[in-house]
Scaffold this motif. Structure first.
Motif, short mmCIF file in Angstrom:
data_model
loop_
_atom_site.label_atom_id
_atom_site.label_comp_id
_atom_site.label_asym_id
_atom_site.label_seq_id
_atom_site.Cartn_x
_atom_site.Cartn_y
_atom_site.Cartn_z
N ARG A 1 -11.73 -13.22 6.87
CA ARG A 1 -12.33 -12.33 5.91
C ARG A 1 -14.03 -11.98 6.37
N ASP B 1 -5.33 -11.67 2.60
CA ASP B 1 -6.46 -11.90 1.74
C ASP B 1 -6.17 -12.85 0.59
N HIS C 1 0.47 -0.77 0.16
CA HIS C 1 -0.04 -0.33 0.11
C HIS C 1 1.18 1.20 -0.32
MG MG Z 1 -5.36 -6.30 2.87
#
Ligand code: MG
Ligand code: DAT
Length: 140
Positions: A87, A120, A54
């Motif tokens: 998740r 993820d 990120h």
């Molecule tokens: Mg993530």
């Protein structure tokens, strides 16, 4: 479906509010087993490396400073389909969009301070577990 492992982090907003046990109960109630767990304070450099994917995002500085701002609980969760199941239990990134009963719907303060991290995909789960845990620390 196979037995999987995923990396979970209980973030500083949640440890500050003493929510570790309530969050762990959500994982265990969903059939996820906590097979490794340690409470640490991340350095800014560790947070930056962990969230390097990120690094170009506008919120990167805010995110990494937040992750280094207080204790976190690093965990390995194990179970059938553990990555997707975790998740699901976490809920959407933005708590305003998270389904009722999920960790983020119940506990998250904002999109930035959203109480939990979960891997993820199988590749990122393996990388993230290896970043924080030695093999002998994981007891299935
Ligand atoms: Mg993530
Ligand atoms: P997730 O944690 O659900 O996998 P992500 O990988 O897209 O979500 O983002 C990582 C973290 O970055 C997220 O948990 C909180 C922060 N973040 C994401 N989008 C943000 C935004 N728009 N503003 C502030 N922080 C954000």
């Amino acid at each position: 479906m196979a037995t999987e492992r995923t990396l979970s982090i209980i973030k500083p907003d949640a440890t500050r509010r003493n929510l570790t046990g309530k969050i762990n109960a959500k994982f265990e109630d969903a059939g996820l087993r906590i097979v490794a767990q340690k409470r640490v304070r991340l350095s800014l450099a560790q947070a930056e490396t962990f969230y390097a994917v990120h690094s170009a995002r506008p919120f990167f500085g805010e995110l990494t400073e937040f992750m280094a701002s207080g204790p976190v609980v690093l965990q390995v969760l194990e179970g059938e389909n553990a990555i997707a199941k975790n998740r699901e239990v976490m809920g959407a990134t933005n708590p305003a969009d998270a389904a009722p009963g999920t960790i983020r719907a119940e506990f998250a303060e904002s999109v930035g301070e959203n109480s939990v991290h979960g891997s993820d995909a199988p590749e990122t789960a393996a990388e993230e577990i290896a970043f924080f845990f030695a093999g002998l620390e994981i007891v299935g």
